[in-house]
Structure formats: structure tokens, C-alpha cells
Design an enzyme around this catalytic site. Structure first.
Site, PDB file in Angstrom:
ATOM      1  N   ARG A 232      47.051  53.387  89.411  1.00 15.63           N
ATOM      2  CA  ARG A 232      48.268  52.569  89.049  1.00 15.63           C
ATOM      3  C   ARG A 232      48.349  51.449  90.173  1.00 15.63           C
ATOM      4  O   ARG A 232      48.550  51.681  91.201  1.00 15.63           O
ATOM      5  CB  ARG A 232      49.607  53.188  89.174  1.00 15.63           C
ATOM      6  CG  ARG A 232      49.563  53.939  87.855  1.00 15.63           C
ATOM      7  CD  ARG A 232      49.503  53.216  86.359  1.00 15.63           C
ATOM      8  NE  ARG A 232      49.769  54.068  85.401  1.00 15.63           N
ATOM      9  CZ  ARG A 232      48.579  54.224  84.518  1.00 15.63           C
ATOM     10  NH1 ARG A 232      47.397  54.011  84.778  1.00 15.63           N
ATOM     11  NH2 ARG A 232      48.981  55.178  83.397  1.00 15.63           N
ATOM     12  N   GLU A 261      50.522  43.731  86.278  1.00 22.49           N
ATOM     13  CA  GLU A 261      49.414  43.612  85.301  1.00 22.49           C
ATOM     14  C   GLU A 261      50.098  43.204  84.015  1.00 22.49           C
ATOM     15  O   GLU A 261      51.133  43.802  83.586  1.00 22.49           O
ATOM     16  CB  GLU A 261      48.423  44.823  85.075  1.00 22.49           C
ATOM     17  CG  GLU A 261      49.041  46.085  84.625  1.00 22.49           C
ATOM     18  CD  GLU A 261      47.763  47.320  84.760  1.00 22.49           C
ATOM     19  OE1 GLU A 261      47.069  47.305  85.775  1.00 22.49           O
ATOM     20  OE2 GLU A 261      47.815  47.694  83.902  1.00 22.49           O
ATOM     21  N   HIS A 279      41.965  46.635  83.724  1.00 23.49           N
ATOM     22  CA  HIS A 279      42.591  47.938  83.198  1.00 23.49           C
ATOM     23  C   HIS A 279      41.737  48.567  82.098  1.00 23.49           C
ATOM     24  O   HIS A 279      42.143  49.015  81.139  1.00 23.49           O
ATOM     25  CB  HIS A 279      44.021  47.941  83.063  1.00 23.49           C
ATOM     26  CG  HIS A 279      44.632  49.449  83.136  1.00 23.49           C
ATOM     27  ND1 HIS A 279      46.002  49.659  83.539  1.00 23.49           N
ATOM     28  CD2 HIS A 279      44.074  50.477  82.846  1.00 23.49           C
ATOM     29  CE1 HIS A 279      46.147  50.711  83.296  1.00 23.49           C
ATOM     30  NE2 HIS A 279      45.179  51.487  83.247  1.00 23.49           N
TER      31      HIS A 279
HETATM   32  C1  8YV Z   1      45.244  53.683  78.966  1.00 27.70           C
HETATM   33  C2  8YV Z   1      45.509  54.434  81.326  1.00 27.70           C
HETATM   34  O1  8YV Z   1      45.567  54.742  78.644  1.00 27.70           O
HETATM   35  O2  8YV Z   1      45.118  56.766  80.803  1.00 27.70           O
HETATM   36  C3  8YV Z   1      45.880  56.060  81.431  1.00 27.70           C
HETATM   37  O3  8YV Z   1      46.814  56.551  81.974  1.00 27.70           O
HETATM   38  O4  8YV Z   1      46.187  53.731  82.111  1.00 27.70           O
HETATM   39  C4  8YV Z   1      44.446  54.188  80.422  1.00 27.70           C
HETATM   40  O5  8YV Z   1      43.379  54.876  80.201  1.00 27.70           O
HETATM   41  C5  8YV Z   1      44.351  53.009  78.253  1.00 27.70           C
HETATM   42  O6  8YV Z   1      44.507  51.713  78.681  1.00 27.70           O
HETATM   43  C6  8YV Z   1      44.961  52.926  77.089  1.00 27.70           C
HETATM   44  O7  8YV Z   1      46.500  52.666  76.721  1.00 27.70           O
END
Ligand code: 8YV
Length: 318
Positions: A232, A261, A279
Site C-alpha cells: 500500500r 493513487e 497497481h
Molecule cells: C486489488 C489489491 O485487489 O488485493 C489487493 O489488496 O490491492 C489488488 O490486488 C486489485 O487491484 C483488484 O481490485
């Protein structure tokens, strides 16, 4: 029985076809990507089930819009956008999609690390710009034999460690508890950074982990050290990072996630010693479909009155 209303906060064009089909088989699916600004469908307020993802703030103001809500399914593993206390208070169950994405996220960590050390993005731009006949590209750095510090030896961190072993790297880690692994455990992020050549951050976002990678940690990583963030954006103090990169106090950074972001600090965009990605660590067709399957299994279990397959710890349970 009438079909349950399922509201997706994920826009229709971003939803995998298999997830859309699966949800449509279970209820009436409505797309409301911005419910705080008003509903597109009057029936949205009847939602029993909400579908969300990592970049959505599912907190009190948004939950107030859905008084009938009983379950929320997150399309991802990290649930830092969800106000768990509100979920527990309102009796709303919350599921996520752990494990199925760990390998791809770990692989992407290595894609970023190798891109940073072997300068693949720069090399591509160099060849395309026609500079090869007249200029020397220069050298990169090796990763084998080096020390990788994995901040957070959870599901994804453990896969990273396996990958690192295959690359013949020395592995160190931080974790809340000692693990039965042959790697060196460090008490905190600073001592891990001091030891490591490459620091890879893979811990969940939360108020407790906010800006865990600060100026002190970056200085501990040192002028030859490199940072990779696949967790994150808020785990890293971006201002401190930009300053450390600018002043050569660390050698480079590869980032898949950002504090604000999809907005990326302009100064990062102009830096040569950074690699940037939007991301996408879990973004393969295969993994996104596996995440869709797991999300659907959770929604199905909920509708059948069974325990959720992957319930978010701390959220509501019967
Ligand atoms: C998102 C992510 O889920 O799993 C997570 O926590 O940050 C990513 O894998 C993906 O971008 C779909 O929302």
C-alpha cells in the site's frame, strides 16, 4: 424468493466477464461506482450485497446509503478501505480473496526488483529512441547473492521468500511472530533495512503501518539500497522517499502502489532511479479470474446461510 440486489462499486467495464455472469446468476446486479454522489438506480438502496475493491472507502457514510446491507465481498486481499468496526456493529459480513493472488503479487515484486536493478524499462526506452548505435547504455546490478529484506512474511511475503531462494538471495524478514523458516528475523523495519540490499514492503495497510518506511528507515537502507513497494502506498512516507532519492541517500525505488493513487507525485515521474507501475501486481487474467471465483464462492455461501469461505478477520460473524 425475490432475487437479492447486488450493488457493485466496481464499474461494469472493469469487471471480469466471469464475475459478472456469476453475480447475475445470484441476484440483480446494479453498478453504482459512486453511491455517495447519488444512485443511478432507485433499487440500489435495497442492496443486500455490496461488491468492492481495494481503492474504495467503505466506511460509515457509504454504509449509511445501504440500510439493508448484509454482506460485502471485496475483490482483493487488502481490506484497509473497510471500516471493520462499522461492519461488526451493523452485522455485515465481509469477505476478501486471499491466497489466490499471492504468487502473482510476489512475481510482480520480482518483476519490479529486476526492472530496477537491470534497468529494463530504461533499456527499452534507450533502444526505441535509437540511441544504441551511438551510446553506451551502462551497467545494472545483480540480485543473486544479495540480501532481500521482506517486510511482512505473510502469505505474499512467504512466496517472495521462496522466489528469492531460487534467485540465490539471502532472505531476512520482519513479522509479528517468529516463523518456522530458515530466514533471519529482524525486530523492526529499521534493522531489516540496515541489513538488506533490497527492502520489499508487503505488509497490510492500516493506521498502525502508516509511513512505517520513513526517512530513518530509508537512511538505514543506505545509498546502495533499493526499495520495492507492492503493498500500500501509505506504508511509505512519499515526501521522505522523494527526498532520499533526490539526494542519493538510497539508490532506487520500484513502486506499484502510491499514497494518492491513481495520482503519482510529479517529481517521481521525472526520476531515472525509479520504476513505476499502476497497481497491477495481481493483474493477470488467471489471477483476476481466480479472485472472481473466490468472491463468487463467498457470495454463494452467504446466500445459502453457510459460513463465508474467506471471511475478513474482525468483521461480523454469526
Ligand atoms: C486489488 C489489491 O485487489 O488485493 C489487493 O489488496 O490491492 C489488488 O490486488 C486489485 O487491484 C483488484 O481490485
Amino acid at each position: 424468493m425475490t432475487a437479492p440486489v447486488i450493488v457493485s462499486l466496481i464499474p461494469e467495464k472493469l469487471m471480469r466477464p466471469k464475475m459478472l455472469e456469476g453475480l447475475r446468476a445470484l441476484g440483480d446486479v446494479l453498478f453504482e461506482p459512486d453511491p455517495l454522489s447519488g444512485f443511478q438506480s432507485e433499487r440500489a438502496a435495497e442492496a443486500r450485497i455490496l461488491v468492492g475493491a481495494h481503492n474504495m472507502q467503505v466506511k460509515k457514510p457509504l454504509l449509511d446509503r445501504f440500510p439493508e446491507l448484509e454482506m460485502t465481498a471485496d475483490y482483493g486481499v487488502g481490506f484497509d478501505g473497510y471500516e471493520l468496526a462499522e461492519f461488526a456493529r451493523r452485522g455485515i459480513a465481509l469477505s476478501n480473496t486471499p491466497d489466490v493472488l499471492s504468487r502473482d503479487v510476489a512475481d510482480f515484486g520480482f518483476a519490479l526488483l529486476l526492472s530496477l536493478t537491470r534497468r529494463t524499462a530504461e533499456a527499452d526506452a534507450f533502444v526505441r529512441a535509437g540511441r544504441w548505435p551511438n551510446e553506451d547504455f551502462g551497467l545494472g546490478r545483480r540480485i543473486f547473492g544479495k540480501r532481500i529484506g521482506i517486510a511482512g512474511l505473510g502469505r505474499i511475503g512467504s512466496v517472495l521468500a521462496q522466489r528469492a531462494a531460487a534467485f540465490e538471495m539471502e532472505v531476512g524478514y520482519t513479522a509479528r511472530h517468529e516463523k518456522p523458516v530458515p530466514y533471519k528475523r529482524f525486530a523492526d523495519m529499521k534493522s531489516l533495512a540496515e541489513w538488506a540490499d533490497f527492502l520489499v514492503v508487503v505488509i497490510p495497510g492500516s493506521p498502525e503501518t502508516h509511513h512505517l518506511v520513513n526517512a530513518e528507515v530509508l537512511d538505514a537502507l543506505g545509498p546502495q539500497g533499493m526499495l520495492v513497494n507492492i503493498a500500500r502506498g501509505a506504508l511509505v512516507d512519499t515526501e521522505a522517499l522523494i527526498k532520499a532519492l533526490r539526494e542519493g541517500r538510497i539508490a532506487g525505488a520500484a513502486l506499484d502502489v502510491f499514497e494518492h493513487e491513481p495520482h503519482v507525485e510529479t517529481e517521481l515521474l521525472g526520476m531515472k532511479n525509479v520504476v513505476l507501475a499502476p497497481h497491477i501486481a495481481s493483474g493477470t487474467f488467471e489471477t483476476r479470474d481466480d479472485m472472481a471465483d473466490l468472491l463468487l464462492e463467498n457470495v454463494r455461501a452467504f446466500l445459502e446461510g453457510k459460513p463465508l469461505v474467506t471471511r475478513v478477520p474482525g468483521s461480523y460473524t454469526e
